[in-house]
Design a protein around this motif. Structure first.
Motif, PDB file in Angstrom:
ATOM      1  N   LEU A 280     -53.767 111.538  -0.505  1.00  0.00           N
ATOM      2  CA  LEU A 280     -53.505 110.854   0.551  1.00  0.00           C
ATOM      3  C   LEU A 280     -53.654 109.638   1.137  1.00  0.00           C
ATOM      4  CD1 LEU A 280     -55.273 113.283   2.750  1.00  0.00           C
ATOM      5  CD2 LEU A 280     -52.873 113.939   2.487  1.00  0.00           C
ATOM      6  N   HIS A 281     -53.981 108.711  -0.137  1.00  0.00           N
ATOM      7  CA  HIS A 281     -54.029 107.675   0.180  1.00  0.00           C
ATOM      8  C   HIS A 281     -54.892 107.089  -1.042  1.00  0.00           C
ATOM      9  CE1 HIS A 281     -55.578 102.991   1.080  1.00  0.00           C
ATOM     10  NE2 HIS A 281     -54.619 103.655   1.971  1.00  0.00           N
ATOM     11  N   PRO A 282     -54.039 105.887  -1.551  1.00  0.00           N
ATOM     12  CA  PRO A 282     -54.956 105.507  -3.218  1.00  0.00           C
ATOM     13  C   PRO A 282     -56.640 105.371  -3.109  1.00  0.00           C
ATOM     14  CG  PRO A 282     -52.822 103.891  -2.406  1.00  0.00           C
ATOM     15  CD  PRO A 282     -53.392 104.627  -1.361  1.00  0.00           C
ATOM     16  N   ASN A 283     -57.213 105.165  -1.618  1.00  0.00           N
ATOM     17  CA  ASN A 283     -58.690 105.297  -1.748  1.00  0.00           C
ATOM     18  C   ASN A 283     -59.010 106.327  -1.431  1.00  0.00           C
ATOM     19  OD1 ASN A 283     -58.761 102.671  -3.126  1.00  0.00           O
ATOM     20  ND2 ASN A 283     -58.194 101.331  -1.057  1.00  0.00           N
ATOM     21  N   PHE A 284     -58.045 107.523  -1.448  1.00  0.00           N
ATOM     22  CA  PHE A 284     -58.841 108.851  -0.259  1.00  0.00           C
ATOM     23  C   PHE A 284     -58.524 109.803  -0.447  1.00  0.00           C
ATOM     24  CE2 PHE A 284     -59.397 111.317   3.724  1.00  0.00           C
ATOM     25  CZ  PHE A 284     -60.036 111.867   3.853  1.00  0.00           C
ATOM     26  N   ARG A 285     -58.639 111.025  -0.970  1.00  0.00           N
ATOM     27  CA  ARG A 285     -58.196 111.935  -1.004  1.00  0.00           C
ATOM     28  C   ARG A 285     -59.323 113.509  -0.804  1.00  0.00           C
ATOM     29  NH1 ARG A 285     -57.339 110.298  -7.791  1.00  0.00           N
ATOM     30  NH2 ARG A 285     -55.920 108.734  -7.213  1.00  0.00           N
ATOM     31  N   VAL A 286     -58.065 114.830  -0.614  1.00  0.00           N
ATOM     32  CA  VAL A 286     -59.231 116.031  -0.456  1.00  0.00           C
ATOM     33  C   VAL A 286     -58.338 116.849  -0.970  1.00  0.00           C
ATOM     34  CG1 VAL A 286     -59.132 117.996   2.297  1.00  0.00           C
ATOM     35  CG2 VAL A 286     -58.998 115.382   2.729  1.00  0.00           C
ATOM     36  N   MET A 287     -59.793 117.223  -1.966  1.00  0.00           N
ATOM     37  CA  MET A 287     -59.518 118.515  -2.458  1.00  0.00           C
ATOM     38  C   MET A 287     -59.842 119.884  -1.875  1.00  0.00           C
ATOM     39  SD  MET A 287     -61.695 116.379  -5.087  1.00  0.00           S
ATOM     40  CE  MET A 287     -62.787 115.826  -4.407  1.00  0.00           C
ATOM     41  N   LEU A 288     -59.393 120.796  -2.870  1.00  0.00           N
ATOM     42  CA  LEU A 288     -59.954 122.665  -2.376  1.00  0.00           C
ATOM     43  C   LEU A 288     -59.154 123.105  -3.310  1.00  0.00           C
ATOM     44  CD1 LEU A 288     -59.587 124.976  -0.079  1.00  0.00           C
ATOM     45  CD2 LEU A 288     -57.255 124.648  -0.435  1.00  0.00           C
ATOM     46  N   GLY A 312     -63.846 120.079  -0.889  1.00  0.00           N
ATOM     47  CA  GLY A 312     -63.976 118.077  -1.096  1.00  0.00           C
ATOM     48  C   GLY A 312     -63.219 116.746  -0.891  1.00  0.00           C
ATOM     49  N   ALA A 313     -63.947 115.898  -0.641  1.00  0.00           N
ATOM     50  CA  ALA A 313     -63.320 114.932  -0.707  1.00  0.00           C
ATOM     51  C   ALA A 313     -63.986 112.855  -1.411  1.00  0.00           C
ATOM     52  CB  ALA A 313     -63.878 114.506   1.283  1.00  0.00           C
ATOM     53  N   TRP A 314     -62.847 112.335  -1.328  1.00  0.00           N
ATOM     54  CA  TRP A 314     -62.987 111.422  -2.973  1.00  0.00           C
ATOM     55  C   TRP A 314     -62.017 110.337  -1.749  1.00  0.00           C
ATOM     56  CZ3 TRP A 314     -60.006 107.369  -4.275  1.00  0.00           C
ATOM     57  CH2 TRP A 314     -59.880 107.490  -5.543  1.00  0.00           C
ATOM     58  N   MET A 315     -63.348 108.878  -2.120  1.00  0.00           N
ATOM     59  CA  MET A 315     -62.697 107.727  -1.526  1.00  0.00           C
ATOM     60  C   MET A 315     -63.501 106.212  -2.061  1.00  0.00           C
ATOM     61  SD  MET A 315     -64.981 107.671   1.814  1.00  0.00           S
ATOM     62  CE  MET A 315     -64.628 106.084   2.099  1.00  0.00           C
ATOM     63  N   ARG A 316     -62.938 105.872  -2.260  1.00  0.00           N
ATOM     64  CA  ARG A 316     -62.863 104.331  -2.693  1.00  0.00           C
ATOM     65  C   ARG A 316     -63.262 103.012  -2.318  1.00  0.00           C
ATOM     66  NH1 ARG A 316     -59.047 102.787  -7.072  1.00  0.00           N
ATOM     67  NH2 ARG A 316     -59.932 104.541  -7.921  1.00  0.00           N
ATOM     68  N   ILE A 317     -64.146 102.547  -2.294  1.00  0.00           N
ATOM     69  CA  ILE A 317     -64.661 101.475  -1.588  1.00  0.00           C
ATOM     70  C   ILE A 317     -64.780 100.354  -2.227  1.00  0.00           C
ATOM     71  CG2 ILE A 317     -66.090 100.815   0.376  1.00  0.00           C
ATOM     72  CD1 ILE A 317     -67.030 102.957   0.482  1.00  0.00           C
ATOM     73  N   GLY A 323     -68.087 110.704  -4.109  1.00  0.00           N
ATOM     74  CA  GLY A 323     -67.005 112.348  -3.560  1.00  0.00           C
ATOM     75  C   GLY A 323     -67.917 113.213  -3.656  1.00  0.00           C
ATOM     76  N   TYR A 324     -68.044 114.376  -2.560  1.00  0.00           N
ATOM     77  CA  TYR A 324     -68.067 115.544  -2.483  1.00  0.00           C
ATOM     78  C   TYR A 324     -67.435 117.028  -2.570  1.00  0.00           C
ATOM     79  CZ  TYR A 324     -69.803 118.574   1.666  1.00  0.00           C
ATOM     80  OH  TYR A 324     -70.259 120.157   1.925  1.00  0.00           O
ATOM     81  N   GLY A 325     -68.036 117.537  -2.871  1.00  0.00           N
ATOM     82  CA  GLY A 325     -67.884 119.121  -3.262  1.00  0.00           C
ATOM     83  C   GLY A 325     -69.037 120.008  -2.667  1.00  0.00           C
ATOM     84  N   PHE A 348     -62.906  99.278 -10.005  1.00  0.00           N
ATOM     85  CA  PHE A 348     -61.772 100.132 -11.023  1.00  0.00           C
ATOM     86  C   PHE A 348     -60.606  99.464 -10.645  1.00  0.00           C
ATOM     87  CE2 PHE A 348     -65.679 102.670  -9.141  1.00  0.00           C
ATOM     88  CZ  PHE A 348     -66.271 102.783 -10.156  1.00  0.00           C
ATOM     89  N   ALA A 349     -59.664 100.222 -12.285  1.00  0.00           N
ATOM     90  CA  ALA A 349     -58.066  99.727 -11.834  1.00  0.00           C
ATOM     91  C   ALA A 349     -57.410 100.839 -10.882  1.00  0.00           C
ATOM     92  CB  ALA A 349     -57.444 100.042 -12.922  1.00  0.00           C
ATOM     93  N   LYS A 350     -56.632  99.988 -10.428  1.00  0.00           N
ATOM     94  CA  LYS A 350     -55.861 100.756  -9.084  1.00  0.00           C
ATOM     95  C   LYS A 350     -55.301 102.042  -9.462  1.00  0.00           C
ATOM     96  CE  LYS A 350     -56.683  97.689  -5.530  1.00  0.00           C
ATOM     97  NZ  LYS A 350     -55.824  96.756  -4.214  1.00  0.00           N
ATOM     98  N   GLU A 351     -55.172 103.210  -8.593  1.00  0.00           N
ATOM     99  CA  GLU A 351     -53.813 103.990  -9.498  1.00  0.00           C
ATOM    100  C   GLU A 351     -53.529 104.313  -8.444  1.00  0.00           C
ATOM    101  OE1 GLU A 351     -54.130 108.975 -10.052  1.00  0.00           O
ATOM    102  OE2 GLU A 351     -55.701 108.498  -9.350  1.00  0.00           O
TER     103      GLU A 351
END
Length: 357
Positions: A280-288, A312-317, A323-325, A348-351
């Motif tokens: 969804l965003h370089p700093n935020f994702r949703v996982m299934l 779960g979900a993942w975010m970078r600050i 990360g949460y799963g 971190f290097a930006k993806e």
């Protein structure tokens, strides 16, 4: 340093990596130290546990596949907390570092499953004290990149203790990953938990480790912000079905109970684990994720509900990734993981996620 690392794992494989490999075939509750099959970080928990090609900066990914030790893990440290069954606690920690200017990355990891304090009684039930129980593993891994390929190996000291009874041993993982230089595509394999264990109490035979051979792929369709992972696990044993004759049966022409036969398609499906990340965003994702083996083994006889599914979900600050799963086991019950990754240097290097319109 590169040659030292490679020689270390080759020598370890010669000495003990293949010793008693046949004994390591046991799975499905017939082996010791089954905590080695639990996900070591929240991302793995959210995507379906078994994947060997997922990307990320978490150095604990080398516990899933040592070939995931590449430059993105260097100078990162992580911790994962997972409340598990019956108030037990599973803790994982890892740190990765590049030594010198070589193409290799080293990592160390700790796995600790704490069962807590239990009441000790004598033969007639009188309380005589307390004791503790735990499983543990200490790992050292090395990954070496050669162009688009990364190969790696891990040495593990593993053990378990219940009161004065102990199981201890050595194990080795090894694997390889190919990452396409232009496309978002990774293909890899891992052979996990080759080795042996000993115990300080008598038994019919020495215990076995949960050997697991995995083959996986991770890819992102060119025009979609979704990354998909598909992994085949436990390839060392084709028939993973526990066909309980008291639950799964039919009747013959004479009215006698006959165990139901399980088809080839079902046997093949129990080896598959599927996961998807919504970028969804370089700093935020949703996982299934979905694991068919877990669903079939843990679903209730009258309904499956969400058994086998995970999310779960993942975010970078800034210099942190969180990360949460959560994996669902049976109706109303599951297990959650929380992972925190920190970069010890410049962040971190930006993806960059490229999606064509």
């Amino acid at each position: 340093m590169r040659q030292i690392g490679l020689c270390t794992f080759i020598l370890a494989g010669i000495i003990f990596g293949f010793e008693r490999t046949a004994q390591a075939q046991s799975i499905g509750g017939r082996s010791k130290l089954d905590f080695l099959q639990l996900p070591a970080q929240a991302k793995s928990n959210a995507l379906g546990t078994h994947h060997v090609t997922i990307s990320g900066n978490d150095p604990a990914l080398f516990i899933q596949n040592p070939a995931l030790l590449d430059s993105s893990k260097a100078n990162n440290v992580s911790i994962n907390l997972m409340p598990y069954l019956a108030d037990t606690r599973f803790v994982n920690a890892a740190y990765a570092r590049r030594v010198g200017k070589s193409a290799g990355v080293w990592a160390v990891g700790l796995q600790y499953l704490n069962y807590g304090t239990m009441v000790e009684t004598d033969d007639i039930g009188n309380v005589i004290g307390e004791f503790r129980a735990a499983d543990y593993g200490l790992s050292a891994g090395y990954g070496h990149s050669i162009g688009a390929f990364t190969v790696g190996g891990t040495l593990k000291m593993v053990g378990a203790s219940v009161q004065s009874y102990n199981v201890f041993g050595l194990a080795r993982d090894w694997g390889g990953v190919f990452k396409h230089p232009e496309q978002d595509l990774a293909i890899g394999f891992a052979v996990k938990n080759m080795g042996f264990v000993k115990q300080n109490y008598s038994g019919l035979s020495d215990p076995a480790l949960p050997l697991d051979v995995r083959l996986g792929i991770t890819f992102k369709p060119e025009y979609m912000p979704i990354r998909v992972s598909l992994t085949a696990h436990h390839l060392n044993k084709f028939d993973m079905v526990y066909n309980d004759p008291n639950l799964f049966f039919t009747y013959d022409d004479n009215g006698n109970k006959v165990p139901k036969k399980v088809g080839i398609a079902e046997k093949l499906s129990r080896h598959l684990s599927l996961g998807a990340e919504a970028l969804l965003h370089p700093n935020f994702r949703v996982m299934l994720g979905y694991d068919h083996l877990r669903r079939q083994e843990l679903r209730l006889s009258d309904r499956g509900a969400l058994a086998g599914f995970s999310f779960g979900a993942w975010m970078r600050i800034k210099r942190f990734e969180v990360g949460y799963g959560r994996s669902q086991y049976v109706t109303g019950f599951g297990s959650s993981s929380l992972s925190i990754v920190m970069n010890m240097k410049n962040g971190f290097a930006k993806e960059t996620v490229k999606v064509r319109p």
